[in-house]
Every structure is written in C-alpha cells, then in structure tokens.
Design a protein around this motif. Sequence first.
Motif, PDB file in Angstrom:
ATOM      1  N   LEU A  50       5.102 -10.343   5.755  1.00 32.70           N
ATOM      2  CA  LEU A  50       5.041  -8.891   5.937  1.00 32.70           C
ATOM      3  C   LEU A  50       3.601  -8.425   6.142  1.00 32.70           C
ATOM      4  O   LEU A  50       2.672  -8.956   5.521  1.00 32.70           O
ATOM      5  CB  LEU A  50       5.615  -8.169   4.715  1.00 32.70           C
ATOM      6  N   SER A  51       3.447  -7.406   6.989  1.00 35.01           N
ATOM      7  CA  SER A  51       2.149  -6.775   7.146  1.00 35.01           C
ATOM      8  C   SER A  51       2.019  -5.716   6.049  1.00 35.01           C
ATOM      9  O   SER A  51       2.976  -4.979   5.783  1.00 35.01           O
ATOM     10  CB  SER A  51       2.061  -6.105   8.515  1.00 35.01           C
ATOM     11  N   LEU A  52       0.826  -5.630   5.451  1.00 37.53           N
ATOM     12  CA  LEU A  52       0.637  -4.639   4.385  1.00 37.53           C
ATOM     13  C   LEU A  52       0.535  -3.222   4.949  1.00 37.53           C
ATOM     14  O   LEU A  52       0.569  -2.241   4.220  1.00 37.53           O
ATOM     15  CB  LEU A  52      -0.589  -4.985   3.534  1.00 37.53           C
ATOM     16  N   GLU A  53       0.446  -3.137   6.281  1.00 39.86           N
ATOM     17  CA  GLU A  53       0.464  -1.818   6.934  1.00 39.86           C
ATOM     18  C   GLU A  53       1.879  -1.260   6.949  1.00 39.86           C
ATOM     19  O   GLU A  53       2.067  -0.058   7.034  1.00 39.86           O
ATOM     20  CB  GLU A  53       0.020  -1.938   8.403  1.00 39.86           C
ATOM     21  N   ASP A  54       2.849  -2.158   6.882  1.00 38.59           N
ATOM     22  CA  ASP A  54       4.256  -1.746   7.000  1.00 38.59           C
ATOM     23  C   ASP A  54       4.800  -1.400   5.600  1.00 38.59           C
ATOM     24  O   ASP A  54       5.477  -2.197   4.949  1.00 38.59           O
ATOM     25  CB  ASP A  54       5.050  -2.895   7.644  1.00 38.59           C
ATOM     26  N   VAL A  55       4.511  -0.178   5.175  1.00 34.95           N
ATOM     27  CA  VAL A  55       4.838   0.219   3.802  1.00 34.95           C
ATOM     28  C   VAL A  55       6.358   0.252   3.579  1.00 34.95           C
ATOM     29  O   VAL A  55       6.837  -0.052   2.482  1.00 34.95           O
ATOM     30  CB  VAL A  55       4.197   1.589   3.455  1.00 34.95           C
ATOM     31  N   ASP A  56       7.115   0.590   4.642  1.00 36.03           N
ATOM     32  CA  ASP A  56       8.581   0.602   4.488  1.00 36.03           C
ATOM     33  C   ASP A  56       9.102  -0.802   4.176  1.00 36.03           C
ATOM     34  O   ASP A  56       9.957  -0.985   3.309  1.00 36.03           O
ATOM     35  CB  ASP A  56       9.260   1.108   5.774  1.00 36.03           C
ATOM     36  N   ALA A  57       8.571  -1.781   4.887  1.00 36.76           N
ATOM     37  CA  ALA A  57       9.014  -3.163   4.649  1.00 36.76           C
ATOM     38  C   ALA A  57       8.611  -3.614   3.242  1.00 36.76           C
ATOM     39  O   ALA A  57       9.373  -4.303   2.546  1.00 36.76           O
ATOM     40  CB  ALA A  57       8.415  -4.099   5.701  1.00 36.76           C
ATOM     41  N   ILE A  58       7.422  -3.217   2.810  1.00 38.33           N
ATOM     42  CA  ILE A  58       6.963  -3.573   1.449  1.00 38.33           C
ATOM     43  C   ILE A  58       7.864  -2.888   0.412  1.00 38.33           C
ATOM     44  O   ILE A  58       8.240  -3.496  -0.606  1.00 38.33           O
ATOM     45  CB  ILE A  58       5.481  -3.165   1.235  1.00 38.33           C
ATOM     46  N   ALA A  59       8.236  -1.638   0.686  1.00 41.97           N
ATOM     47  CA  ALA A  59       9.116  -0.918  -0.256  1.00 41.97           C
ATOM     48  C   ALA A  59      10.457  -1.641  -0.371  1.00 41.97           C
ATOM     49  O   ALA A  59      10.997  -1.800  -1.473  1.00 41.97           O
ATOM     50  CB  ALA A  59       9.312   0.518   0.216  1.00 41.97           C
ATOM     51  N   THR A  60      10.985  -2.114   0.743  1.00 40.17           N
ATOM     52  CA  THR A  60      12.257  -2.853   0.729  1.00 40.17           C
ATOM     53  C   THR A  60      12.091  -4.143  -0.069  1.00 40.17           C
ATOM     54  O   THR A  60      12.946  -4.517  -0.876  1.00 40.17           O
ATOM     55  CB  THR A  60      12.702  -3.178   2.180  1.00 40.17           C
ATOM     56  N   MET A  61      10.972  -4.820   0.149  1.00 39.23           N
ATOM     57  CA  MET A  61      10.703  -6.052  -0.603  1.00 39.23           C
ATOM     58  C   MET A  61      10.664  -5.750  -2.114  1.00 39.23           C
ATOM     59  O   MET A  61      11.226  -6.496  -2.917  1.00 39.23           O
ATOM     60  CB  MET A  61       9.354  -6.635  -0.154  1.00 39.23           C
TER      61      MET A  61
END
Length: 225
Positions: A50-61
């Motif tokens: 995951l890219s740390l720029e992609d906050v939505d993906a991090i939130a899902t993680m």
Amino acid sequence: MQKVIIAIDGPAASGKSSTARLLAQRLGYVYLDTGAMYRACALQAQREGLSLEDVDAIATMMDSINLRMDFAQEQNRVFLDDEDVSQLIRSESISKMSSAISALTPVRLKMVELQRRIAHAGGFILDGRDIGSYVFPDARIKFFLTADVDARAQRRLLELQAKGIAASFEDVRADLLQRDKNDRNRTLAPLVQADDAILIDTTLLTLEGQVDLLYQHVQKILGGL
Ligand code: CDP
Ligand code: CDP
C-alpha cells in the motif's frame, strides 16, 4: 504500593524503551512499547504493497488488521495474524515508514484505542510520543525524555553497528531529525511535552543513571520513600 499508569514520551533514541523496560522490571509493572505497534502497522502496509498516500486503503487495512501484543517475555512481542514479527519491525525501512504511517488518523485512532484498552487498569509503563499528552492525559506519572541530537545519533549508530548494519553518523542523525520533525508537526497527537510531565535530559546520563533517576521520582510520587 498502588499501581498506576506511567507515561514516558520523547524523541527517538532519548532512551525511552530501554528505560521503560528496566523501570517496569524494577517496579513489577508491565511495559507497553507503543512504537512497536506503529511499526507493525507499517509492516502490514508494506506487505500489502500500500502507498501511504492512499489513506482510504490504509483505513481499510486498519479495519481488518489483527495485531496482538504479548508481554510474557522481557521484550514485548508483536504478532500480526499469529506471526511473531518482533524482529522484522526493527529494520530501518520500517522505522521510516512507521514515522509516516503514524501520522495517519485511522492508524492513530485504532492504536490509541488498543493502548487504552490494554493499560487502563494501571500497572503499565507506556513509552511513545503522545502517551502523557493524548493517550492517557490523566496518567499519574509522566516523564518527558530529551537528549542532544548528536548523543541520540551516536546511540542509534552503536545499536546499528552492534546488529552488523553499516550506516554513517550523518545519515542516522538526519533520519532522527526527520522523524522528530514528522512527530512534532502532525495534526493529531503530535510529540509534545505534557504540562505536568517531568523533563529529563539524558544527554550526559548512563542508562543505569537514567533508570535510577526515574525510579526515585516514582518512589517519591507514590510515597515509597
Ligand atoms: O525507538 P524509536 O524512537 O526509533 O521509534 P519507536 O518508538 O519504535 O516508534 C516508531 C515510530 O512510531 C516513531 O518514529 C513515531 O513516529 C511513531 N510513534 C508515534 O507516533 N506515537 C507513539 N506513541 C509511538 C511511536
Ligand atoms: O526508545 P528510544 O528510541 O527513546 O531509545 P532506546 O531504544 O531506549 O535507546 C537507544 C539506545 O541508547 C539504546 O541502545 C540504549 O541502551 C542507549 N542509551 C544510552 O546509551 N544512554 C542512555 N542514557 C540511554 C539510552
């Protein structure tokens, strides 16, 4: 003696984790390494690509992350999905990533909730950046450790050399300054000394001297002396 919450905050390599571990042993407390929790989040993100720029993906993680802390041994063990990742989270790449990922709101909210759930009953020493200011603002005892950046870089360099990792003093120093800057400037729960924290400059102290000093403060505050 009553068992309270003890917060130890400060910048990288000020001696928080080694002090917290030894002080916990001396007091019969449990040590919770909150930095290890952010490091485990970074490792999970790295593994998922995951890219740390992609906050939505991090939130899902963060919705599905299965992170567990184990206190049975002297050092905290960290588990992701039952895999012991305690060593893997100590690499330099994870150090850098943990500094960046810890600024993201979904990551902090989840880790802070977990830290409060683990330690709320007392008998815990937590080390981090925001323990006295945000996670446990009512902690009975708060310390804020500092040290000159050159002393901190020298300590980190020695640690890396002991692990057989080649690094230059300048690179280590620049990395510490960058992480301090990230920690101090994030919006949610930045690195800051709580108003009621005891400030301790560890530049000229040995680790043993540092632990003794904190122990004396604890004894005095809790009426053990
Ligand atoms: O030991 P070191 O100071 O190198 O780092 P750590 O305590 O293991 O923490 C790793 C990273 O997590 C730090 O660079 C901080 O950005 C972050 N952290 C945080 O934001 N809040 C905490 N309570 C603990 C760590
Ligand atoms: O947790 P934090 O990043 O604040 O620091 P640490 O990992 O506890 O300490 C970094 C290194 O500095 C460790 O190898 C400690 O043994 C060492 N240290 C030291 O040499 N002198 C001190 N007064 C405190 C720590």
